[in-house]
Design a protein around this motif. Structure first.
Motif, mmCIF file in Angstrom:
data_model
loop_
_atom_site.group_PDB
_atom_site.id
_atom_site.type_symbol
_atom_site.label_atom_id
_atom_site.label_comp_id
_atom_site.label_asym_id
_atom_site.label_seq_id
_atom_site.Cartn_x
_atom_site.Cartn_y
_atom_site.Cartn_z
ATOM 1 N N GLY A 291 23.197 -10.622 -6.273
ATOM 2 C CA GLY A 291 24.634 -10.797 -6.422
ATOM 3 C C GLY A 291 25.064 -12.086 -5.749
ATOM 4 N N GLU A 292 26.314 -12.418 -5.933
ATOM 5 C CA GLU A 292 26.883 -13.597 -5.299
ATOM 6 C C GLU A 292 26.691 -13.514 -3.778
ATOM 7 N N LYS A 293 26.333 -14.640 -3.153
ATOM 8 C CA LYS A 293 26.156 -14.701 -1.704
ATOM 9 C C LYS A 293 27.096 -15.758 -1.129
ATOM 10 N N HIS A 294 27.765 -15.406 -0.046
ATOM 11 C CA HIS A 294 28.648 -16.348 0.654
ATOM 12 C C HIS A 294 27.931 -16.835 1.904
ATOM 13 N N ASN B 188 31.257 -13.558 11.157
ATOM 14 C CA ASN B 188 31.192 -12.504 10.141
ATOM 15 C C ASN B 188 29.857 -12.512 9.386
ATOM 16 N N THR B 189 28.777 -12.795 10.110
ATOM 17 C CA THR B 189 27.456 -12.796 9.489
ATOM 18 C C THR B 189 27.067 -11.378 9.077
ATOM 19 N N LEU B 190 26.259 -11.293 8.015
ATOM 20 C CA LEU B 190 25.811 -9.995 7.527
ATOM 21 C C LEU B 190 24.517 -9.537 8.195
ATOM 22 N N ASN B 191 23.787 -10.488 8.793
ATOM 23 C CA ASN B 191 22.503 -10.162 9.411
ATOM 24 C C ASN B 191 22.101 -11.313 10.337
ATOM 25 N N GLU B 192 20.919 -11.219 10.902
ATOM 26 C CA GLU B 192 20.422 -12.245 11.834
ATOM 27 C C GLU B 192 19.654 -13.358 11.118
ATOM 28 N N ASP C 132 32.489 -13.012 3.836
ATOM 29 C CA ASP C 132 33.476 -13.738 3.032
ATOM 30 C C ASP C 132 33.659 -15.134 3.615
ATOM 31 N N LEU C 133 34.429 -15.936 2.924
ATOM 32 C CA LEU C 133 34.681 -17.318 3.361
ATOM 33 C C LEU C 133 36.102 -17.493 3.895
ATOM 34 N N ASN C 134 36.680 -16.424 4.409
ATOM 35 C CA ASN C 134 38.063 -16.468 4.877
ATOM 36 C C ASN C 134 38.238 -17.150 6.229
#
Length: 155
Positions: free
Chosen positions: A9-12, A44-48, A76-78
């Motif tokens: 899927g799309e990745k930010h 707001n990272t999703l992982n390390e 997200d890129l907010n």
């Protein structure tokens, strides 16, 4: 050489962007040396995991400069910290190879000369990227990372 074929899927991503020509490895090293000390600003990272990304204007033309990124995947890129930039990788299909050691050039030569011509795929125009997770050890022959090659079926 048997990659895993994945549809992602799309990745930010949030990180730092640079530019280079093929063979300018010092540009990659310099970019990471700038990013690592400030990566903590990305909250707001999703992982390390860290992501090294290459965005080619024309992958088949090795004389053209291309963009390189040192970054992390985010929700997200907010909220992009000052001094950093955001990028979205479009959804699509990737051939995922495991790079053991640090010679990405040798892996790419093998992919392009052996795997790709016999695969039924061709390189797509989306970004190429590498995911450096728990098995990544900088400058080590024992290092492992996942190399994502954007692909599409040959017409």
């Amino acid at each position: 050489m048997n990659p895993t074929i994945k549809t992602i899927g799309e990745k930010h991503l949030i990180g730092m962007r640079g530019s280079m020509h093929h063979g300018q490895v010092d540009n990659i090293i310099s970019l990471w040396k700038k990013f690592i000390p400030i990566k903590f600003k990305v909250t707001n990272t999703l992982n390390e995991e860290l992501i090294a990304l290459q965005d080619y204007k024309d992958f088949s033309n090795t004389k053209l400069a291309f963009d390189i990124w040192a970054c992390a995947e985010v929700s997200d890129l907010n909220n992009i910290p000052e001094g950093l930039s955001g990028l979205t990788i479009p959804a699509g299909e990737y051939a995922v190879f495991v790079l053991k050691g640090m010679d990405a050039g040798a892996l790419y030569r093998e992919i392009l000369s052996e795997w790709l011509p016999n695969s039924g795929y061709e390189v797509d125009s989306r970004p190429h990227f590498q995911v450096m997770g728990k098995k990544y050890i900088n400058n080590s022959d024992k290092s492992e990372e996942d190399v994502y090659l954007p692909i599409k079926l040959k017409l």
